[in-house]
Design a protein around this motif. Sequence first.
Motif, PDB file in Angstrom:
ATOM      1  N   PHE A 111       5.500  -5.882  -0.475  1.00  0.00           N
ATOM      2  CA  PHE A 111       4.977  -6.571   0.703  1.00  0.00           C
ATOM      3  C   PHE A 111       5.288  -5.826   1.994  1.00  0.00           C
ATOM      4  O   PHE A 111       4.492  -5.876   2.939  1.00  0.00           O
ATOM      5  CB  PHE A 111       5.457  -8.018   0.743  1.00  0.00           C
ATOM      6  N   SER A 112       6.407  -5.117   2.059  1.00  0.00           N
ATOM      7  CA  SER A 112       6.671  -4.329   3.261  1.00  0.00           C
ATOM      8  C   SER A 112       5.713  -3.136   3.328  1.00  0.00           C
ATOM      9  O   SER A 112       5.229  -2.790   4.414  1.00  0.00           O
ATOM     10  CB  SER A 112       8.129  -3.866   3.315  1.00  0.00           C
ATOM     11  N   LEU A 113       5.400  -2.532   2.193  1.00  0.00           N
ATOM     12  CA  LEU A 113       4.394  -1.463   2.181  1.00  0.00           C
ATOM     13  C   LEU A 113       3.033  -1.989   2.621  1.00  0.00           C
ATOM     14  O   LEU A 113       2.333  -1.346   3.405  1.00  0.00           O
ATOM     15  CB  LEU A 113       4.288  -0.829   0.791  1.00  0.00           C
ATOM     16  N   ARG A 114       2.657  -3.154   2.118  1.00  0.00           N
ATOM     17  CA  ARG A 114       1.385  -3.770   2.532  1.00  0.00           C
ATOM     18  C   ARG A 114       1.347  -3.971   4.038  1.00  0.00           C
ATOM     19  O   ARG A 114       0.360  -3.693   4.689  1.00  0.00           O
ATOM     20  CB  ARG A 114       1.196  -5.134   1.858  1.00  0.00           C
ATOM     21  N   ARG A 115       2.453  -4.462   4.582  1.00  0.00           N
ATOM     22  CA  ARG A 115       2.514  -4.709   6.029  1.00  0.00           C
ATOM     23  C   ARG A 115       2.347  -3.399   6.802  1.00  0.00           C
ATOM     24  O   ARG A 115       1.617  -3.345   7.779  1.00  0.00           O
ATOM     25  CB  ARG A 115       3.826  -5.387   6.392  1.00  0.00           C
ATOM     26  N   PHE A 116       3.011  -2.346   6.352  1.00  0.00           N
ATOM     27  CA  PHE A 116       2.898  -1.061   7.046  1.00  0.00           C
ATOM     28  C   PHE A 116       1.467  -0.545   7.025  1.00  0.00           C
ATOM     29  O   PHE A 116       0.990   0.013   8.003  1.00  0.00           O
ATOM     30  CB  PHE A 116       3.847  -0.025   6.446  1.00  0.00           C
ATOM     31  N   TRP A 117       0.778  -0.712   5.899  1.00  0.00           N
ATOM     32  CA  TRP A 117      -0.622  -0.255   5.837  1.00  0.00           C
ATOM     33  C   TRP A 117      -1.536  -1.200   6.617  1.00  0.00           C
ATOM     34  O   TRP A 117      -2.507  -0.767   7.208  1.00  0.00           O
ATOM     35  CB  TRP A 117      -1.077  -0.082   4.395  1.00  0.00           C
ATOM     36  N   ALA A 121       2.807   4.176  12.050  1.00  0.00           N
ATOM     37  CA  ALA A 121       2.766   5.641  12.089  1.00  0.00           C
ATOM     38  C   ALA A 121       3.627   6.300  11.012  1.00  0.00           C
ATOM     39  O   ALA A 121       3.292   7.381  10.526  1.00  0.00           O
ATOM     40  CB  ALA A 121       3.206   6.131  13.472  1.00  0.00           C
ATOM     41  N   HIS A 122       4.708   5.673  10.614  1.00  0.00           N
ATOM     42  CA  HIS A 122       5.644   6.278   9.652  1.00  0.00           C
ATOM     43  C   HIS A 122       5.512   5.695   8.252  1.00  0.00           C
ATOM     44  O   HIS A 122       6.435   5.780   7.448  1.00  0.00           O
ATOM     45  CB  HIS A 122       7.080   6.115  10.156  1.00  0.00           C
ATOM     46  N   ARG A 123       4.344   5.152   7.944  1.00  0.00           N
ATOM     47  CA  ARG A 123       4.158   4.492   6.645  1.00  0.00           C
ATOM     48  C   ARG A 123       4.304   5.458   5.474  1.00  0.00           C
ATOM     49  O   ARG A 123       4.800   5.079   4.427  1.00  0.00           O
ATOM     50  CB  ARG A 123       2.825   3.760   6.594  1.00  0.00           C
ATOM     51  N   TRP A 124       3.895   6.707   5.624  1.00  0.00           N
ATOM     52  CA  TRP A 124       3.997   7.662   4.517  1.00  0.00           C
ATOM     53  C   TRP A 124       5.451   8.052   4.267  1.00  0.00           C
ATOM     54  O   TRP A 124       5.851   8.265   3.119  1.00  0.00           O
ATOM     55  CB  TRP A 124       3.129   8.889   4.774  1.00  0.00           C
ATOM     56  N   ARG A 125       6.239   8.132   5.324  1.00  0.00           N
ATOM     57  CA  ARG A 125       7.669   8.418   5.141  1.00  0.00           C
ATOM     58  C   ARG A 125       8.342   7.263   4.399  1.00  0.00           C
ATOM     59  O   ARG A 125       9.164   7.472   3.520  1.00  0.00           O
ATOM     60  CB  ARG A 125       8.340   8.634   6.489  1.00  0.00           C
ATOM     61  N   TYR A 126       7.992   6.047   4.813  1.00  0.00           N
ATOM     62  CA  TYR A 126       8.566   4.880   4.150  1.00  0.00           C
ATOM     63  C   TYR A 126       8.116   4.808   2.697  1.00  0.00           C
ATOM     64  O   TYR A 126       8.888   4.379   1.838  1.00  0.00           O
ATOM     65  CB  TYR A 126       8.187   3.597   4.901  1.00  0.00           C
ATOM     66  N   LEU A 127       6.891   5.229   2.420  1.00  0.00           N
ATOM     67  CA  LEU A 127       6.386   5.211   1.047  1.00  0.00           C
ATOM     68  C   LEU A 127       7.264   6.054   0.131  1.00  0.00           C
ATOM     69  O   LEU A 127       7.527   5.668  -1.008  1.00  0.00           O
ATOM     70  CB  LEU A 127       4.937   5.697   0.993  1.00  0.00           C
ATOM     71  N   VAL A 128       7.741   7.194   0.604  1.00  0.00           N
ATOM     72  CA  VAL A 128       8.619   8.048  -0.207  1.00  0.00           C
ATOM     73  C   VAL A 128       9.918   7.312  -0.533  1.00  0.00           C
ATOM     74  O   VAL A 128      10.356   7.289  -1.686  1.00  0.00           O
ATOM     75  CB  VAL A 128       8.902   9.381   0.519  1.00  0.00           C
ATOM     76  N   VAL A 129      10.507   6.690   0.477  1.00  0.00           N
ATOM     77  CA  VAL A 129      11.753   5.943   0.266  1.00  0.00           C
ATOM     78  C   VAL A 129      11.505   4.740  -0.646  1.00  0.00           C
ATOM     79  O   VAL A 129      12.248   4.491  -1.596  1.00  0.00           O
ATOM     80  CB  VAL A 129      12.346   5.490   1.623  1.00  0.00           C
ATOM     81  N   ALA A 130      10.430   4.005  -0.353  1.00  0.00           N
ATOM     82  CA  ALA A 130      10.103   2.821  -1.152  1.00  0.00           C
ATOM     83  C   ALA A 130       9.767   3.200  -2.586  1.00  0.00           C
ATOM     84  O   ALA A 130      10.167   2.507  -3.524  1.00  0.00           O
ATOM     85  CB  ALA A 130       8.936   2.066  -0.515  1.00  0.00           C
ATOM     86  N   GLY A 131       9.039   4.287  -2.768  1.00  0.00           N
ATOM     87  CA  GLY A 131       8.695   4.740  -4.117  1.00  0.00           C
ATOM     88  C   GLY A 131       9.936   5.093  -4.920  1.00  0.00           C
ATOM     89  O   GLY A 131      10.048   4.738  -6.101  1.00  0.00           O
ATOM     90  N   ILE A 182      11.196   3.127  -8.295  1.00  0.00           N
ATOM     91  CA  ILE A 182      11.497   3.815  -9.566  1.00  0.00           C
ATOM     92  C   ILE A 182      12.878   3.390 -10.075  1.00  0.00           C
ATOM     93  O   ILE A 182      13.048   3.066 -11.257  1.00  0.00           O
ATOM     94  CB  ILE A 182      11.403   5.345  -9.398  1.00  0.00           C
ATOM     95  N   LEU A 183      13.854   3.369  -9.182  1.00  0.00           N
ATOM     96  CA  LEU A 183      15.203   2.944  -9.580  1.00  0.00           C
ATOM     97  C   LEU A 183      15.228   1.480 -10.009  1.00  0.00           C
ATOM     98  O   LEU A 183      15.864   1.130 -11.008  1.00  0.00           O
ATOM     99  CB  LEU A 183      16.182   3.171  -8.435  1.00  0.00           C
ATOM    100  N   LEU A 184      14.532   0.630  -9.264  1.00  0.00           N
ATOM    101  CA  LEU A 184      14.498  -0.789  -9.615  1.00  0.00           C
ATOM    102  C   LEU A 184      13.811  -1.029 -10.952  1.00  0.00           C
ATOM    103  O   LEU A 184      14.246  -1.888 -11.731  1.00  0.00           O
ATOM    104  CB  LEU A 184      13.820  -1.598  -8.511  1.00  0.00           C
TER     105      LEU A 184
END
Length: 126
Positions: free
Chosen positions: A85-91, A96-106, A110-112
């Motif tokens: 849902f935070s990724l959805r909100r960013f998109w 502006a920094h949604r792609w950077r957050y995508l790397v962290v979120a991704g 994966i860990l989760l």
Amino acid sequence: MNAQLSRADTIMAKLLLVSADAAARKPSARRAENVLTLSLMFSGIRCLLQYALLPFLLPLLGLAADVAVPILLLINLLAMASIFFSLRRFWTIGYAHRWRYLVVAGTALILLVAFTAYDILLLSGS
């Protein structure tokens, strides 16, 4: 989707189920920061529960460590939903920094997923 969005943004928006009219909204950095803050707070609480409180608190209460597995499974599922849902909100807001957050979120996803798979294995093996 907005004509200014790149092809990658359009594909990611579709994967995140962001509607075409949502992408046309004016971006708000403050809203994005609020979403990120909530996501980080949830992550901090999850880590505190999973790694600091539950392993020590449950034995003190006389409960077996097996009791923690369903609790951790639920926490991990909530964390995955929070990330989505935070990724959805960013998109949605075009942060502006949604792609950077995508790397962290991704990476976190994966860990989760790995932790969740491990928890499911523990539950099925019990």
